[in-house]
Design a protein around this motif. Structure first.
Motif, PDB file in Angstrom:
ATOM      1  N   UNK A 133       0.780 -80.588  67.328  1.00 52.88           N
ATOM      2  CA  UNK A 133       1.017 -79.886  68.471  1.00 52.88           C
ATOM      3  C   UNK A 133       2.055 -81.346  69.416  1.00 52.88           C
ATOM      4  N   UNK A 134       1.391 -82.731  69.262  1.00 49.65           N
ATOM      5  CA  UNK A 134       2.170 -84.200  69.778  1.00 49.65           C
ATOM      6  C   UNK A 134       4.051 -83.868  69.052  1.00 49.65           C
ATOM      7  N   UNK A 135       3.980 -83.307  67.394  1.00 48.68           N
ATOM      8  CA  UNK A 135       5.121 -83.261  67.378  1.00 48.68           C
ATOM      9  C   UNK A 135       5.785 -82.179  67.463  1.00 48.68           C
ATOM     10  N   UNK A 136       4.941 -81.016  68.253  1.00 40.98           N
ATOM     11  CA  UNK A 136       6.021 -80.101  67.977  1.00 40.98           C
ATOM     12  C   UNK A 136       6.670 -80.694  69.569  1.00 40.98           C
ATOM     13  N   UNK A 137       5.527 -81.196  70.259  1.00 38.62           N
ATOM     14  CA  UNK A 137       6.394 -81.295  72.533  1.00 38.62           C
ATOM     15  C   UNK A 137       7.109 -82.688  71.804  1.00 38.62           C
ATOM     16  N   UNK A 138       6.489 -82.856  70.637  1.00 32.21           N
ATOM     17  CA  UNK A 138       8.240 -83.902  70.962  1.00 32.21           C
ATOM     18  C   UNK A 138       9.994 -83.477  70.163  1.00 32.21           C
ATOM     19  N   UNK A 139       9.960 -82.246  70.035  1.00 32.41           N
ATOM     20  CA  UNK A 139      10.556 -81.658  69.190  1.00 32.41           C
ATOM     21  C   UNK A 139      11.331 -80.425  70.392  1.00 32.41           C
TER      22      UNK A 139
END
Lengths: 223, 223
Positions: free
Chosen positions: A207-213
């Protein structure tokens, strides 16, 4: 990269590639297409990561994918099921994508209709690092099954990227991988890098990766 | 391998390499040094496999190792502890060893005093396949964490080798890898190939691999 090559020929190749990458970038910016180059060793999970990321991105954005493989279209066929437009580049003997291969695809209207272009490079931790494609962001995946020493052994690609994703983290209990050490090796090479520990089987940091993206994509579309 | 390279330059490079590989082979045969080229993606376990194989080989044979890495000498330092003579080749920007790099080492007397030379190539499933070094046998490692589709995606290296070792088989319960399918993909490309499923953590097929290796070495020394 062939050591036997005349250094002059190599520098010429890289200069040509950089020029075409700049040309590709202008195309992307004209159409407002945020472009991401995913690089890793073979089997680090690029296709699975792109597949899972698309499931979320496609809710809000038009997405395209470029699949780079020596031969075949296994991953392209798989990713088409997501609903994204997928374009295959067969690299043949080439061990990486280059800007010319991507430039050839840029007359394909659909790529330029996209908000986000995800480019899956050939599985290789060496040469993709030296051949930018015009992308806005460079993401390197390191599967934790490969060992925590990989940033020390393949420094160029880890030095020259925006994000490192430690993948297959569901296997951490079964392998000898020191996540803190690997993170330190990467950050020593590349102090501005972001790192996320992900698994497509567990939620974790995904979820943190998707939020960054999605934040990066939003910022790009606003600018 | 760079697609942008003039095809003529590439063919010239490969022809030069083949000639030097033949020269290296003559050196090896003059000194009776059985030579093996280990190739795989980064992190498939080449160093661990060589380390465990050396523990057995060194009981009966004089062994040398050539370590190919872009930078550093992590693996060379580790393998020196085995008691073998270890020679480091730093490939710099090159994504594979080539015959010229190995030829340069052949004036090192100790290599030619060995019964068996184990060469660890740079982690890469593409270019090492096209650059023979003069070796007698070519071994490809495929970690089962990389996925069973790799022979379909990187066919050249699997077509052109003597043995495929499926490594990290202790992780089979935790990943989605169809061993029978992977074996079939490899055998379809390369009907004469031998395959072994190994793990350095469990005994399994490791003994069969060592038996194959020691038999080949004995046959070579007899001839």
């Amino acid at each position: 990269m062939h050591e036997s090559s005349d250094e002059h020929i190599l520098e010429h190749l890289l200069a040509d590639n950089n020029e075409l990458a700049q040309h590709n970038r202008e195309h992307f910016d004209k159409s407002g297409t945020f472009s991401i180059n995913f690089m890793s060793a073979p089997g680090a999970g690029k296709t699975s990561l792109i597949e899972k990321s698309l499931a979320s991105l496609l809710k809000s954005y038009r997405c395209s994918v470029i699949e780079g493989d020596m031969v075949g279209d296994l991953d392209a066929t798989r990713l088409r099921k997501s609903g994204a437009d997928v374009f295959q580049i067969a690299t043949g003997r080439a061990c990486h994508l280059d800007a010319k291969m991507v430039a050839r695809l840029l007359h394909e209207d659909k790529i330029e209709e996209s908000d986000c272009l995800l480019i899956e490079n050939v599985g290789n931790l060496v040469c993709p690092a030296e051949f930018p494609l015009g992308e806005h962001k460079r993401i390197v995946l390191l599967s934790i099954t490969e060992g925590d020493d990989k940033p020390l052994k393949y420094p160029v690609i880890f030095r020259n990227c925006d994000v490192v994703l430690f993948t297959k983290c569901d296997l951490l209990p079964y392998v000898n991988f020191d996540l803190a050490a690997a993170k330190k090796y990467v950050e020593d090479l590349n102090p501005k890098v972001k790192t996320f520990s992900v698994s497509i089987k567990e939620s974790g940091d995904f979820a943190s990766w998707m939020q960054w993206l999605e934040n990066e994509l939003k910022d790009y579309k606003k600018a």
